[in-house]
Design an enzyme around this catalytic site. Sequence first.
Site, PDB file in Angstrom:
ATOM      1  N   LYS A 174       0.864  -1.203   0.000  1.00 25.71           N
ATOM      2  CA  LYS A 174       0.000   0.000   0.000  1.00 25.71           C
ATOM      3  C   LYS A 174       0.898   1.250   0.000  1.00 25.71           C
ATOM      4  CE  LYS A 174      -3.632  -2.795   1.941  1.00 25.71           C
ATOM      5  NZ  LYS A 174      -4.841  -2.900   2.756  1.00 25.71           N
TER       6      LYS A 174
ATOM      7  N   GLY B  25      -7.511  -4.928   7.031  1.00 26.31           N
ATOM      8  CA  GLY B  25      -6.971  -4.010   8.026  1.00 26.31           C
ATOM      9  C   GLY B  25      -7.755  -3.961   9.324  1.00 26.31           C
TER      10      GLY B  25
ATOM     11  N   SER C 257      -6.564  -9.307   6.659  1.00 22.78           N
ATOM     12  CA  SER C 257      -6.058  -9.635   7.995  1.00 22.78           C
ATOM     13  C   SER C 257      -5.360 -10.997   8.059  1.00 22.78           C
ATOM     14  CB  SER C 257      -7.178  -9.548   9.043  1.00 22.78           C
ATOM     15  OG  SER C 257      -7.655  -8.217   9.137  1.00 22.78           O
TER      16      SER C 257
HETATM   17  P1  13P Z   1      -4.413  -6.443   5.540  1.00 21.69           P
HETATM   18  O1  13P Z   1      -3.621  -7.704   5.373  1.00 21.69           O
HETATM   19  O2  13P Z   1      -3.634  -5.342   6.189  1.00 21.69           O
HETATM   20  O3  13P Z   1      -5.759  -6.699   6.143  1.00 21.69           O
HETATM   21  O4  13P Z   1      -4.693  -5.897   4.044  1.00 21.69           O
HETATM   22  C1  13P Z   1      -5.181  -6.770   3.101  1.00 21.69           C
HETATM   23  C2  13P Z   1      -5.115  -6.124   1.777  1.00 21.69           C
HETATM   24  O5  13P Z   1      -5.827  -5.193   1.495  1.00 21.69           O
HETATM   25  C3  13P Z   1      -4.121  -6.649   0.818  1.00 21.69           C
HETATM   26  O6  13P Z   1      -4.345  -6.155  -0.461  1.00 21.69           O
END
Ligand code: 13P
Length: 253
Positions: free
Chosen positions: A11, A174, A214
Site C-alpha cells: 500500500k 486491516g 487480515s
Molecule cells: P491487511 O492484510 O492489512 O488486512 O490488508 C489486506 C489487503 O488489502 C491486501 O491487499
Amino acid sequence: MRAPFIVGNWKMHKTVTESLDYVTAFLPQIAEMRDCDIAVAPVFTALASVAAAASGTALQVFAQDVAAEGPSGAFTGEVAAEMLKEAGCRGAIVGHSERRRNYGETDAIVAAKARRALDAGLLPIACLGETLAERESGAALEVVERQLGAIAGALTEADARRIVLAYEPVWAIGTGRAATPDVAQAMHRHIRSIWEAAFGATAAAELRILYGGSVTAENVADFTSLPDVDGALVGGASLSPAGFAQLIRRSRE
Ligand code: 13P
C-alpha cells in the site's frame, strides 16, 4: 498443480530507500523457498529500484495499480502497463477495494485495467470482495459475481488461464477480523465455479485465487490449507521482511 502464491501489498508505505532495505533483508530469508511464488507490490516510485534489486531472484515485483489506458497519452497521473513492464514488474494488482472505494473505480474500469495489463504482458491480480453491509444483507455472492462478470467479460480463454484473482472481503481488510476458513472456502469455490461456467474446467482448475484480509503468520495456514485457496494477498503483515518471510514459511506448513 496450482503453484501457491503469496503477495505482499505494501500500500502507501515505504520510500525507495526503505523498500531497498527491505529487499536486502528479505532476499536471504526466502532464498530456500522454492515451492511458492512470492511477490511484493511497492509504491510506484520504488518499483524500478526494487525490481532491479530483485532481478535474478525468486522475488517478483507487482505494481499496486495500472492505467486503464495505454501505452501512452494525455492521462495525467497514470502509469501505463507497458511502463510497468519496462520498470521490471511481473504484474499489477487491479481493482483493490481501496481503489474502488476511494477513487471511484467501477467494475468496468477494473476490467479495462486487467485487459491492459494482459495486453502488455503483465499478470493482473484482480481483487473482488463485498462490504460488511453487503455481506450482512446476504448479497455477498451476488456482489462478487457482478465484479467477476465484468472481469470475465474482458477476457479470452487464454487470458482466463493467466490472470490471478484475489478474494478480499472489505470487512476483513486491516481490521484484524479475517474471514473464517468456511467463508473463504465457500466464496473461493463459488468463484471457481463461475470461472468453470465461463471458461471451462481446465481454466477453472488452473485459476489461482488468493485470500486477502487480515492474514497473519498465525492464521495463514488456515487459509492456504483450504482446497480452493491458492495463496494470500497480505497487507500489514507483509511490511516487515522477517515477519513476511515467517508468514510465507507458515503458509507451507
Ligand atoms: P491487511 O492484510 O492489512 O488486512 O490488508 C489486506 C489487503 O488489502 C491486501 O491487499
